[in-house]
Design a protein around this motif. Structure first.
Motif, PDB file in Angstrom:
ATOM      1  N   UNK A 155      24.190  -6.318  45.695  1.00 24.36           N
ATOM      2  CA  UNK A 155      23.168  -6.552  44.732  1.00 24.36           C
ATOM      3  C   UNK A 155      24.172  -7.622  44.157  1.00 24.36           C
ATOM      4  N   UNK A 156      25.191  -7.292  43.339  1.00 22.67           N
ATOM      5  CA  UNK A 156      25.567  -8.375  42.767  1.00 22.67           C
ATOM      6  C   UNK A 156      26.037  -9.077  43.721  1.00 22.67           C
ATOM      7  N   UNK A 194      24.797 -11.005  45.779  1.00 34.67           N
ATOM      8  CA  UNK A 194      23.153 -11.390  46.213  1.00 34.67           C
ATOM      9  C   UNK A 194      22.749 -12.648  44.694  1.00 34.67           C
ATOM     10  N   UNK A 195      24.034 -12.469  43.544  1.00 27.53           N
ATOM     11  CA  UNK A 195      23.992 -13.536  42.554  1.00 27.53           C
ATOM     12  C   UNK A 195      23.194 -12.706  41.445  1.00 27.53           C
ATOM     13  N   UNK A 196      23.060 -11.567  41.409  1.00 32.02           N
ATOM     14  CA  UNK A 196      23.044 -10.946  40.328  1.00 32.02           C
ATOM     15  C   UNK A 196      23.619 -10.719  39.101  1.00 32.02           C
ATOM     16  N   UNK A 197      24.194 -11.021  38.144  1.00 29.34           N
ATOM     17  CA  UNK A 197      25.386 -11.191  36.721  1.00 29.34           C
ATOM     18  C   UNK A 197      24.940  -9.965  36.326  1.00 29.34           C
ATOM     19  N   UNK A 243      21.544  -4.854  37.232  1.00 26.84           N
ATOM     20  CA  UNK A 243      21.808  -3.373  38.301  1.00 26.84           C
ATOM     21  C   UNK A 243      21.490  -2.303  37.750  1.00 26.84           C
ATOM     22  N   UNK A 244      21.808  -2.107  36.655  1.00 25.71           N
ATOM     23  CA  UNK A 244      22.177  -0.568  35.690  1.00 25.71           C
ATOM     24  C   UNK A 244      20.708  -0.810  36.050  1.00 25.71           C
ATOM     25  N   UNK A 295      19.347   2.442  38.526  1.00 30.88           N
ATOM     26  CA  UNK A 295      18.530   3.609  38.250  1.00 30.88           C
ATOM     27  C   UNK A 295      17.046   3.895  39.579  1.00 30.88           C
ATOM     28  N   UNK A 296      16.464   2.732  39.804  1.00 32.55           N
ATOM     29  CA  UNK A 296      15.296   2.363  40.749  1.00 32.55           C
ATOM     30  C   UNK A 296      15.605   3.089  42.103  1.00 32.55           C
ATOM     31  N   UNK A 297      16.644   2.626  42.070  1.00 33.16           N
ATOM     32  CA  UNK A 297      16.493   2.932  43.946  1.00 33.16           C
ATOM     33  C   UNK A 297      17.115   4.106  43.685  1.00 33.16           C
ATOM     34  N   UNK A 298      18.226   4.863  43.234  1.00 37.21           N
ATOM     35  CA  UNK A 298      18.586   6.711  43.208  1.00 37.21           C
ATOM     36  C   UNK A 298      16.749   7.277  42.720  1.00 37.21           C
ATOM     37  N   UNK A 299      16.702   6.998  42.261  1.00 36.94           N
ATOM     38  CA  UNK A 299      14.886   7.570  42.297  1.00 36.94           C
ATOM     39  C   UNK A 299      13.957   7.497  43.820  1.00 36.94           C
TER      40      UNK A 299
END
Length: 249
Positions: free
Chosen positions: A152-153, A155-158, A163-164, A168-172
């Motif tokens: 994720x990081x 890919x350019x997301x700072x 990110x958090x 959280x969505x990925x954990x679900x």
């Protein structure tokens, strides 16, 4: 008066001689203090340091200590074992050939995550047979999400908040996938195929590919079941390729 003066000079000289002797005596004493105990001159070379004394714990005490620490070892071994198992999972084949080309899934982070969740689930099912599966599987999942965070990081997301929230969505999503695959695996091939279609291959035209994934999952779990647990926890295993339309997958 001359005799008195001479006497005074003699007395003064005697006093100076006594003072000089006393000063010389003090210098001699200081010199003695600077020498070694044997009276020799002190050497500028430092003495070699003594080797530390080694102590071997008696075997009976060592065994007792191992017994006391044994319940705590899996918790500390979990992260290392999780990384080893995840290393084997992340080396799965056929990402481009099967999941992208044959299943028609887009080559995105979400496709990688859902596909990776499938292989992590396969490893988790096998690890559950170990008494310390709780710690080992937790290490496996932690390694999975650490890899996901890096992607994720990368890919350019700072933004840390973005990110958090994404994690959280990925954990679900991962928990839902694991529960769905567990239920399908325990019930029937039809239930497992429905779980695969909902979570891994949500493409209406990928009927043959969905059936291949079901056969592949059961075949790979049989293969993993034949592996010794030491092979699993050290990451000394690999997943075979998926062949759509092949009943032996």
């Amino acid at each position: 008066m001359i005799r008195v003066g001479v006497a005074a000079r003699v007395s003064r000289q005697a006093w100076l001689s006594a003072a000089q002797r006393q000063a010389a005596s003090g210098r001699c004493q200081r010199a003695l203090y600077s020498t070694g105990r044997d009276g020799g001159a002190s050497s500028s070379t430092p003495k070699a340091a003594k080797a530390p004394r080694r102590y071997t714990l008696p075997e009976a005490y060592a065994n007792k200590l191992r017994q006391l620490l044994q319940p705590f070892l899996p918790r500390y071994q979990g992260p290392a074992i999780g990384r080893a198992v995840y290393g084997a999972c992340s080396a799965f084949p056929d990402y481009k050939e099967f999941w992208i080309n044959e299943c028609g899934l887009p080559d995105t982070f979400q496709t990688w995550f859902s596909t990776m969740s499938f292989y992590v689930w396969l490893a988790m099912v096998r690890v559950r047979a170990d008494p310390n599966a709780k710690h080992y599987n937790q290490g496996l999942v932690d390694s999975f999400f650490q890899d996901a965070e890096q992607k994720i990081r990368g890919s350019g997301i700072k933004s840390g908040r973005i990110v958090n929230d994404t994690l959280k969505d990925l954990v679900s999503s991962f928990k839902g996938t694991v529960m769905s695959l567990d239920e399908g695996f325990a019930r029937s091939d039809a239930a497992l195929a429905a779980a695969v279609w909902r979570n891994l291959v949500p493409v209406d035209s990928a009927v043959l590919q969905t059936a291949a994934v079901v056969r592949y999952a059961r075949a790979q779990l049989r293969t993993l079941d034949l592996c010794d647990m030491a092979q699993i926890t050290t990451g000394n295993f690999e997943f075979g390729p998926i062949r759509a339309g092949d009943s032996s997958s």
